[in-house]
Design a protein around this motif. Structure first.
Motif, PDB file in Angstrom:
ATOM      1  N   SER A 150      -6.883 -13.760   0.441  1.00 48.98           N
ATOM      2  CA  SER A 150      -7.184 -12.333   0.292  1.00 48.98           C
ATOM      3  C   SER A 150      -5.915 -11.541   0.007  1.00 48.98           C
ATOM      4  CB  SER A 150      -7.862 -11.796   1.562  1.00 48.98           C
ATOM      5  OG  SER A 150      -9.148 -12.345   1.721  1.00 48.98           O
ATOM      6  N   ALA A 151      -4.852 -11.847   0.747  1.00 51.16           N
ATOM      7  CA  ALA A 151      -3.593 -11.126   0.538  1.00 51.16           C
ATOM      8  C   ALA A 151      -2.992 -11.449  -0.819  1.00 51.16           C
ATOM      9  CB  ALA A 151      -2.606 -11.493   1.655  1.00 51.16           C
ATOM     10  N   ALA A 152      -3.043 -12.712  -1.215  1.00 58.42           N
ATOM     11  CA  ALA A 152      -2.453 -13.118  -2.493  1.00 58.42           C
ATOM     12  C   ALA A 152      -3.195 -12.485  -3.661  1.00 58.42           C
ATOM     13  CB  ALA A 152      -2.466 -14.641  -2.605  1.00 58.42           C
ATOM     14  N   ARG A 153      -4.520 -12.464  -3.604  1.00 65.52           N
ATOM     15  CA  ARG A 153      -5.297 -11.871  -4.697  1.00 65.52           C
ATOM     16  C   ARG A 153      -5.027 -10.369  -4.793  1.00 65.52           C
ATOM     17  NH1 ARG A 153     -11.355 -13.594  -3.952  1.00 65.52           N
ATOM     18  NH2 ARG A 153     -11.552 -13.150  -6.169  1.00 65.52           N
ATOM     19  N   ALA A 154      -4.914  -9.701  -3.634  1.00 65.77           N
ATOM     20  CA  ALA A 154      -4.623  -8.266  -3.647  1.00 65.77           C
ATOM     21  C   ALA A 154      -3.223  -8.008  -4.208  1.00 65.77           C
ATOM     22  CB  ALA A 154      -4.748  -7.696  -2.238  1.00 65.77           C
ATOM     23  N   ALA A 155      -2.244  -8.806  -3.799  1.00 65.54           N
ATOM     24  CA  ALA A 155      -0.875  -8.609  -4.269  1.00 65.54           C
ATOM     25  C   ALA A 155      -0.761  -8.886  -5.757  1.00 65.54           C
ATOM     26  CB  ALA A 155       0.082  -9.502  -3.483  1.00 65.54           C
ATOM     27  N   ALA A 156      -1.410  -9.961  -6.215  1.00 65.33           N
ATOM     28  CA  ALA A 156      -1.293 -10.353  -7.624  1.00 65.33           C
ATOM     29  C   ALA A 156      -1.950  -9.351  -8.556  1.00 65.33           C
ATOM     30  CB  ALA A 156      -1.897 -11.737  -7.824  1.00 65.33           C
ATOM     31  N   ARG A 157      -2.836  -8.526  -8.061  1.00 67.36           N
ATOM     32  CA  ARG A 157      -3.421  -7.466  -8.891  1.00 67.36           C
ATOM     33  C   ARG A 157      -2.410  -6.339  -9.117  1.00 67.36           C
ATOM     34  NH1 ARG A 157      -8.981  -7.782  -9.592  1.00 67.36           N
ATOM     35  NH2 ARG A 157     -10.100  -9.142  -8.149  1.00 67.36           N
ATOM     36  N   ASN A 158      -1.435  -6.216  -8.216  1.00 70.27           N
ATOM     37  CA  ASN A 158      -0.492  -5.100  -8.275  1.00 70.27           C
ATOM     38  C   ASN A 158       0.817  -5.441  -8.981  1.00 70.27           C
ATOM     39  OD1 ASN A 158      -2.222  -3.429  -6.893  1.00 70.27           O
ATOM     40  ND2 ASN A 158      -1.314  -3.830  -4.894  1.00 70.27           N
ATOM     41  N   LYS A 159       1.283  -6.685  -8.824  1.00 76.79           N
ATOM     42  CA  LYS A 159       2.590  -7.049  -9.377  1.00 76.79           C
ATOM     43  C   LYS A 159       2.679  -8.561  -9.485  1.00 76.79           C
ATOM     44  CE  LYS A 159       4.165  -4.677  -6.028  1.00 76.79           C
ATOM     45  NZ  LYS A 159       4.950  -3.917  -5.028  1.00 76.79           N
ATOM     46  N   PRO A 160       3.601  -9.080 -10.304  1.00 77.26           N
ATOM     47  CA  PRO A 160       3.725 -10.536 -10.428  1.00 77.26           C
ATOM     48  C   PRO A 160       4.080 -11.196  -9.099  1.00 77.26           C
ATOM     49  CG  PRO A 160       4.889  -9.441 -12.222  1.00 77.26           C
ATOM     50  CD  PRO A 160       4.499  -8.370 -11.238  1.00 77.26           C
ATOM     51  N   VAL A 161       3.392 -12.290  -8.800  1.00 74.98           N
ATOM     52  CA  VAL A 161       3.706 -13.118  -7.634  1.00 74.98           C
ATOM     53  C   VAL A 161       3.967 -14.525  -8.157  1.00 74.98           C
ATOM     54  CG1 VAL A 161       2.958 -13.969  -5.390  1.00 74.98           C
ATOM     55  CG2 VAL A 161       2.196 -11.715  -6.182  1.00 74.98           C
ATOM     56  N   VAL A 162       5.187 -15.013  -7.975  1.00 72.17           N
ATOM     57  CA  VAL A 162       5.596 -16.313  -8.495  1.00 72.17           C
ATOM     58  C   VAL A 162       5.967 -17.195  -7.310  1.00 72.17           C
ATOM     59  CG1 VAL A 162       7.107 -17.530 -10.104  1.00 72.17           C
ATOM     60  CG2 VAL A 162       6.482 -15.143 -10.540  1.00 72.17           C
ATOM     61  N   MET A 163       5.497 -18.443  -7.335  1.00 73.56           N
ATOM     62  CA  MET A 163       5.607 -19.294  -6.162  1.00 73.56           C
ATOM     63  C   MET A 163       6.152 -20.670  -6.505  1.00 73.56           C
ATOM     64  SD  MET A 163       2.484 -20.911  -3.900  1.00 73.56           S
ATOM     65  CE  MET A 163       1.897 -19.355  -3.280  1.00 73.56           C
ATOM     66  N   ILE A 164       6.996 -21.184  -5.605  1.00 77.19           N
ATOM     67  CA  ILE A 164       7.299 -22.616  -5.552  1.00 77.19           C
ATOM     68  C   ILE A 164       6.546 -23.164  -4.351  1.00 77.19           C
ATOM     69  CG2 ILE A 164       9.053 -24.370  -5.166  1.00 77.19           C
ATOM     70  CD1 ILE A 164      11.094 -22.539  -6.400  1.00 77.19           C
ATOM     71  N   LYS A 165       5.757 -24.187  -4.578  1.00 69.02           N
ATOM     72  CA  LYS A 165       5.094 -24.881  -3.467  1.00 69.02           C
ATOM     73  C   LYS A 165       5.704 -26.269  -3.363  1.00 69.02           C
ATOM     74  CE  LYS A 165       2.222 -26.673  -0.493  1.00 69.02           C
ATOM     75  NZ  LYS A 165       2.876 -27.966  -0.436  1.00 69.02           N
ATOM     76  N   ALA A 166       6.419 -26.521  -2.273  1.00 70.48           N
ATOM     77  CA  ALA A 166       7.056 -27.818  -2.077  1.00 70.48           C
ATOM     78  C   ALA A 166       6.032 -28.824  -1.566  1.00 70.48           C
ATOM     79  CB  ALA A 166       8.204 -27.691  -1.077  1.00 70.48           C
ATOM     80  N   GLY A 167       6.290 -30.095  -1.819  1.00 73.23           N
ATOM     81  CA  GLY A 167       5.408 -31.159  -1.340  1.00 73.23           C
ATOM     82  C   GLY A 167       4.293 -31.430  -2.310  1.00 73.23           C
ATOM     83  N   ARG A 168       4.575 -32.130  -3.399  1.00 68.33           N
ATOM     84  CA  ARG A 168       3.587 -32.357  -4.444  1.00 68.33           C
ATOM     85  C   ARG A 168       2.857 -33.673  -4.276  1.00 68.33           C
ATOM     86  NH1 ARG A 168       4.769 -28.507  -8.535  1.00 68.33           N
ATOM     87  NH2 ARG A 168       3.122 -29.450  -9.759  1.00 68.33           N
TER      88      ARG A 168
END
Length: 894
Positions: A228-246
């Protein structure tokens, strides 16, 4: 809790350091030096009974001796001291703390608690927010705050960086300082005992000092809150992520093919994509991506035009583009003709366009103008190698006015070092994204495509399920309840197929035989060859134990196959109970493709849907894609498109295309099953035959467990809020808004008078853009609610007419929810507004919202009267044109 009191953590006006020290290289000494050296303008206080002053700062022996409660406390004392310190700080009025100390969850405290549990118990009733423990701290350069033990200060800027890794925090800070990259906030979250990634996303999404959010994440707790927080934030501004552990680590114990195929990293990918964020692989990519997204303003397609002054550079760029999944754009005959008039015979007018190493500035300008004018140019990759003919800086000065004003996306690569340094600087100053190598330029292009695809998914208003689809939930629940009552977690194949049939998924006819003689009798009832399979709750993968026999031409062959299976099971798997056999006709679908569709349960994000190439070699082929439910037809189509088998489904040679609509609909039906059946843990349909005739499930496997209703990362459509009532001679349907309601909204707002549109939007509005309509119809049901009122209307194209709407959007703490309401102009005054407002009041109260608030134009007399009639307090004391309506929603209020 979510964002409550986070402003005191990230923008405090006073700070106290608990555990300050003069010991060289200690955490207490380092943090004190950072606080004093960062330029913070507010009071800085220190606490330690061993000292009276440190570095010119007075030191107090205990928290209760501080002259004033600090907004923020930074704690670096031993674990056992922390719960009591939090209690004392909270009692003094402190509302935020950073706990740098590690090991709290592993250190015993009183009454069998660990220190971390005791710390949280002390903080919660005092509304004191805690960052950490086991973190590096916080830097907010804009206010000179360095409340950390990092080795350096951060530069001031507009990026927010949030990291779960302390080591990466300091490494990125060092790297960013060397590159001149600044930050609004630089945050190490540590163990996330209280403040977590979701909280910070919520805060930073509305932080005016932050233009983009960068994340380094190792794991997520609380998937629904995070999504919910990520979807709300991504509507307002770019959110770029590194997710470790592939590396997949969660599928080893799975009992289905689906569970084995859906690795943890795939699920994180699906979550990031669904939230509208961008995932990158390295720290350098993280900052490249942010710069790219900020600078690329034109429209991008997945094909590109490459223009270069060297053949080798063009080949390198083409290789990177094709390997990365992109395409070379096809130049039109007209464009080729224009280029032919400009280029010498030795140059290439095809894509990639090689203008020659000896090209003068005029040729650069003319070629680029021809390509930028061409409608087929959606993306331009400009790659230049330095030559002795014309200085790169002069070329840049001539072409950058063209590139900076281009309608398409432009990515520039100036190969080299010193010879092109001025050209790179000029490009950045002109706002043109610039990269050191062709590979980096192509990767940036791919980042833009991925980001925009994910953003488009947030703004889609795709169709929902056909209204004719009404699943038989009652029979499904009966089957599952019976299995659980018998302490069975795996449904039999006939039971699994019955569940699929209840949800409108075609399955092959299946009969149950008790023994080999029964197999022969049932086989004789089918025309043509049959398939038989063992029926055993102890054996999940039947083909792995020789428990499947296909294409048995006669009943006798079927009986003999059953006897052989029985012997094999008794000899090799004596512990397994054989309950009989299933008998079914062979499905003769020449040329049909074998697919796998199913459901697995991820330990973080809950249920995930999987689609891919099926059959007995599904794990070996490993052609699959996963997505988070709930799905609609648009999202289902996107899921299918991410697999290699999608190309085969589109048809090839003399093979006609498969019925893609049937495949998409099957995925949406499975998604609905996930939403309806909280007991569902795993589901396999393998194979699902697909061809031009449609789809057919040959085998099915379902695993169930006692219900976990809150398991889904994204709250599905709340069907329980639908109701039908008689109103003013109409049969009125009130239901939550759906993504496919955009056409209803367009028609509804077009029917409002200019005055009512002004009342609703506080401005003169003629027609709402798609982006705003999408935001109103594609909502996060966990945080907001929109209700629409509909009636049947044969004169309307959609056979329904929307008469009114109401919405309530809660803040992340669910304290205040802002409401808005509108009723079609020609039916106002008949009570519909009261019905809708009453429904949203009841919903908000049931959700635990503290109060409903709304702003109403003073001249909107009807709305002011309606709010007052519904119990709202009207604040009209100021001379403003807007009045505020407030309704307290504590249980029993109103």
């Amino acid at each position: 809790m979510t964002i409550r009191n986070l402003e005191y953590l990230l923008r405090p006006q006073s700070v106290a350091l608990i555990g300050a020290s003069e010991k060289a290289h200690s955490v207490g000494a380092t943090v004190l030096a950072n606080l004093l050296g960062g330029g913070f303008g507010g009071p800085i206080m220190a606490v330690n009974p061993k000292y009276e002053s440190l570095a010119g700062v007075p030191v107090y022996p205990h928290v209760d001796r501080l002259p004033a409660p600090p907004d923020l406390a930074v704690i670096c004392t031993p674990p056992s001291t922390i719960p009591e310190l939090i209690e004392q700080l909270g009692d003094r009025g402190t509302t935020a703390a950073i706990v740098l100390t590690a090991g709290l969850a592993r250190t015993a405290y009183r009454h069998g608690q660990c220190v971390e549990t005791a710390m949280l118990a002390a903080a919660r009733p005092r509304l004191l927010r805690i960052l950490g423990p086991n973190c590096v701290g916080v830097l907010s350069p804009g206010i000179g705050l360095n409340a950390s033990f990092a080795h350096a200060n951060a530069l001031s800027g507009k990026l927010a960086f949030v990291s779960q890794s302390g080591a990466l925090t300091t490494a990125v800070l060092d790297w960013a300082n060397a590159k001149g990259i600044g930050f609004s906030h630089f945050i190490s979250v540590g163990d996330c005992a209280d403040v977590d990634i979701g909280d910070l996303l919520d805060y930073l999404a509305s932080d005016a000092e932050t233009s983009a959010i960068l994340l380094y994440i190792e794991s997520i707790r609380g998937a629904r809150k995070f999504m919910s927080a990520a979807r709300a934030a991504a509507r307002n501004k770019p959110v770029v992520m590194i997710k470790a552990g592939r590396v997949p680590d969660g599928a080893r114990a799975a009992t289905s093919h689906t569970g084995a195929l859906a690795g943890a990293d795939d699920v994180y990918d699906a979550a990031i994509r669904r939230a509208g964020m961008l995932r990158v692989a390295t720290t350098e990519d993280l900052f490249d991506a942010v710069e790219t997204l900020a600078r690329v303003t034109g429209q991008s397609r997945d094909d590109a035009v490459i223009v270069t002054n060297g053949g080798g550079a063009g080949v390198m760029t083409t290789d990177a583009l094709i390997i990365g999944g992109g395409r070379l754009a096809s130049l039109s005959t007209e464009t080729m003709r224009r280029l032919g008039e400009i280029l010498p015979a030795s140059a290439s007018a095809a894509n990639p366009v090689d203008i020659g190493g000896d090209a003068p500035i005029e040729r650069y300008v003319r070629v680029l103008k021809a390509l930028l004018d061409a409608p087929e140019t959606g993306t331009l990759l400009f790659v230049h190698a330095p030559t002795a003919i014309v200085p790169s800086a002069e070329i840049a000065a001539a072409i950058l006015p063209l590139l900076s004003e281009a309608r398409c996306s432009v990515f520039a690569c100036w190969l080299g070092s010193e010879a092109v340094s001025v050209a790179r600087r000029l490009s950045r100053e002109a706002g043109v994204p610039v990269y050191d190598t062709p590979e980096r330029a192509v990767q940036a292009f791919q980042h833009v495509l991925a980001y925009r695809r994910n953003q488009d998914a947030l703004m889609e208003t795709p169709p929902s399920l056909p209204q004719a689809f009404v699943p038989d939930q009652e029979s499904t629940r009966s089957i599952v309840s019976e299995a659980l009552a018998e302490r069975r977690s795996v449904l039999t194949e006939p039971e699994a197929k019955a569940v699929l049939a209840a949800y409108g998924i075609a399955t092959v006819r299946t009969r149950i035989a008790r023994d080999d003689e029964d197999v022969e009798r049932l086989a004789a009832q089918f025309d043509g060859p049959v398939a038989i399979k063992i029926l055993s709750s102890d054996i999940t993968h039947k083909s792995d134990v020789g428990g499947v026999a296909l294409d048995l031409a006669t009943p006798e062959q079927a009986r003999l196959a059953a006897q052989a299976m029985s012997r094999r099971i008794r000899e090799q798997y004596p512990q397994a109970q054989l309950n009989g056999f299933t008998v079914q006709p062979m499905a003769k679908r020449a040329g049909a493709l074998e697919l796998i569709v199913g459901v697995a349960t991820d330990r973080v994000f809950g249920p995930v849907l999987l689609f891919g190439h099926g059959g007995t070699a599904a794990e070996v082929i490993a052609d699959r894609a996963v997505a988070l439910p709930p799905l609609n037809l648009k999202l289902a189509a996107e899921l299918v498109s991410r697999t290699r088998v999608a190309k085969l489904l589109a048809g090839f040679r003399n093979q006609p295309p498969a019925d893609l609509d049937a495949i998409h609909l099957t995925l949406v039906k499975l998604s609905q099953l996930v939403c309806d059946l909280p007991e569902l843990v795993e589901l396999d349909i393998n194979p699902l035959l697909a061809d031009a005739q449609g789809v057919l499930a040959l085998d099915a496997r379902i695993v169930v467990a006692p219900a976990d209703a809150a398991r889904m990362a994204i709250r599905p459509y709340p069907q329980e809020l639908e109701e039908t009532l008689d109103w003013d001679g109409w049969r009125l349907r009130v239901r939550p808004v759906r993504p496919d309601d955009e056409a209803h909204y367009l028609d509804f707002f077009a029917a409002l008078t200019p005055e009512d549109m002004h009342f609703r939007f506080f401005a003169t509005v003629r027609q709402l853009p798609h982006s705003q309509l999408a935001r109103m119809t594609q909502i996060d049901y966990d945080r907001e609610m929109g209700l629409v009122a509909l009636v049947d209307d044969e004169s309307c194209e959609r056979r329904e007419r929307m008469l009114g709407m109401v919405q309530a959007i809660a803040d992340p703490d669910n304290v205040n929810a802002e409401f808005a309401i509108a009723v079609r102009s020609n039916i106002q005054g008949h009570g519909l507004g009261g019905i809708l407002l009453g429904r949203i009041i009841d919903y908000s109260r049931g959700k635990g919202t503290t109060r409903l608030v709304g702003e109403i134009l003073r001249e909107n007399i009807r709305m002011v009267a309606l709010a007052r009639d519904c119990g709202f307090r009207i604040d009209a004391t100021s001379e403003s044109e807007v009045v505020r309506a407030t309704l307290e929603l504590e249980p029993g209020s109103g």
